[in-house]
Structures are given as structure tokens and as C-alpha cells.
Design a protein around this motif. Structure first.
Motif, short mmCIF file in Angstrom:
data_model
loop_
_atom_site.label_atom_id
_atom_site.label_comp_id
_atom_site.label_asym_id
_atom_site.label_seq_id
_atom_site.Cartn_x
_atom_site.Cartn_y
_atom_site.Cartn_z
N ASP A 165 -40.85 24.51 -33.77
CA ASP A 165 -41.23 25.26 -33.06
C ASP A 165 -42.49 25.21 -32.87
O ASP A 165 -43.63 24.82 -31.77
N ALA A 166 -43.23 25.51 -34.02
CA ALA A 166 -44.99 24.89 -33.72
C ALA A 166 -45.54 24.04 -34.83
O ALA A 166 -44.20 24.67 -36.20
N ILE A 167 -46.58 23.18 -34.51
CA ILE A 167 -47.58 22.41 -36.09
C ILE A 167 -48.87 22.71 -36.18
O ILE A 167 -48.93 22.82 -34.70
N LEU A 168 -49.71 23.07 -37.14
CA LEU A 168 -50.77 23.62 -37.58
C LEU A 168 -51.03 22.58 -38.51
O LEU A 168 -50.44 22.04 -39.15
N SER A 169 -52.61 21.75 -37.95
CA SER A 169 -52.52 20.99 -39.02
C SER A 169 -54.65 21.06 -38.30
O SER A 169 -55.43 20.21 -37.52
N VAL A 201 -44.76 22.70 -29.82
CA VAL A 201 -46.42 22.27 -29.72
C VAL A 201 -47.13 21.77 -30.81
O VAL A 201 -46.84 22.95 -32.66
N LEU A 202 -47.75 20.92 -30.76
CA LEU A 202 -48.69 20.66 -32.18
C LEU A 202 -49.84 21.26 -31.40
O LEU A 202 -50.66 20.87 -30.98
N TRP A 203 -50.68 22.18 -33.35
CA TRP A 203 -51.75 22.13 -32.91
C TRP A 203 -53.01 21.82 -33.79
O TRP A 203 -52.88 21.35 -35.05
N ILE A 204 -54.07 21.10 -33.08
CA ILE A 204 -54.97 20.00 -34.29
C ILE A 204 -55.96 20.19 -33.91
O ILE A 204 -56.21 20.79 -33.06
#
Length: 201
Positions: free
Chosen positions: A126-130, A157-160
């Protein structure tokens, strides 16, 4: 290449330390060590990322390049309806992340040694953070973006976080070639928080 935190088996000697931090309102005690990213404290970029990211209260979330894992553990502790997957190529970081999950009595996490998302690519997220491994080079960072797009559910959603001086413009351009919507949602002290949304169609 000089050894850095994007190394599978760090050769630098151990120097275990315990730090205390509060992220997303969650108090954590975290073991750190030499050979992992930002061992003395949670760095500003990581803190900005985890405090800015808007995440679903439940579902599957990945923290890629987790290190000793302030991000994943804070996100998991905030809601036990989340299943958080924490991955890192650095075996020392993986051991620390597992140790820190036990120390903080956080059970809704899975920690895996993985080259980016390879070990968990069977899961839709559902979401990826990096906080991307910039020192590993642009090719590795761009592969992270590509793998994240493939791993996200529709609408995921990808959050970087990325520093302007370390390639934020090129990172945004790459993300825009993959994702249907890319927004800069926060900027402080030269750091940019980028949100990339996969189409729900």
C-alpha cells in the motif's frame, strides 16, 4: 569502492550503542552500530520523511534500506493494523532491526536481508518509504524507484527523501517517468520529501 552503509557485510569493527528517539509520537529505544547509516542519531532527512509521510492506518508497508530501522518501527508501533516489511542489503542493519523490534515489543514487522525489494517482491504494498542509498549510485536509486512502482498496489504511494544537492531534480524526473503523479510535499534544510502515486486504474 570505499565501504559504506550500502554494503552487504560491513568489515568495520562493532561499536554497539543505544539511542532513544520519538518519531510519529512513538518512543523507541534503538541499538545502533558502526557500519550502518547514521549510527549516532536519526538523521534529519529520515526524521523529516517519517514525520511527513501520510500513511494508511492498515495495510502492507515497506521500508527499503531500513538500517537499524527508526522508520519502520515507528510506523508499525503507531498502528498494529499495519504489516511493515523492513529490508536492507546490509546484514548488520538487518540484525539490528530485528533486535530493535524485539526490544520495543513490536510484532507486526517482518525484517529481511534484501537487495532493495527483491526478497519481498511477491507482496503488493500500500505504501513504500525510503531514504534512498545515494552513495550506492544513481543506477541503484533509479532501480529502487522502478521496483517500488512494480511492488505497489494500484493507488499505492512511494515516499522518499532526497537532498537537492544529491540529485533531487534527476530523482523527480525519473519518478515522473514511472508514476502517474509526483509531488514535492515538504522541503527543509535542503531536503525534499517526494510523494509518488501509482495510478489506481
Amino acid at each position: 569502492m570505499t565501504e559504506h552503509y550500502y554494503t552487504q557485510n560491513p568489515e568495520v569493527g562493532h561499536q554497539l550503542a543505544l539511542i532513544e528517539v520519538t518519531l510519529r509520537g512513538q518512543a523507541l529505544r534503538l541499538y545502533t552500530d558502526r557500519g550502518v547509516f547514521s549510527k549516532k542519531k536519526v538523521d534529519f532527512g529520515t526524521r523529516l520523511l517519517v514525520e511527513t509521510a501520510e500513511l494508511p492506518k492498515e495495510g502492507r508497508i515497506a521500508d527499503v534500506g531500513c538500517g537499524y530501522d527508526p522508520i519502520g518501527l515507528a510506523v508499525a508501533k503507531e498502528s498494529d493494523r499495519r504489516q511493515v516489511f523492513m529490508v536492507d542489503i546490509n546484514c548488520r542493519a538487518v540484525k539490528l532491526a530485528r533486535k530493535n523490534a524485539r526490544l520495543n515489543h513490536i510484532d507486526n514487522v517482518t525484517v529481511k536481508e534484501s537487495d532493495l525489494l527483491q526478497a519481498v517482491k511477491q507482496y503488493p504494498f500500500d505504501a513504500i518509504l525510503s531514504n534512498p542509498p545515494i552513495r550506492a549510485g544513481k543506477a541503484t536509486v533509479f532501480r529502487l524507484f522502478e521496483e517500488s512502482y512494480e511492488a505497489l498496489k494500484p493507488g499505492g504511494v512511494l515516499w522518499i527523501v532526497v537532498q537537492k544537492k544529491q540529485g533531487a531534480p534527476s530523482a523527480v524526473k525519473k519518478l515522473e517517468s514511472l508514476f502517474e503523479q509526483v509531488d514535492e510535499v515538504e522541503k527543509k534544510k535542503g531536503y525534499r520529501i517526494i510523494k509518488a502515486i501509482k495510478s489506481s486504474v
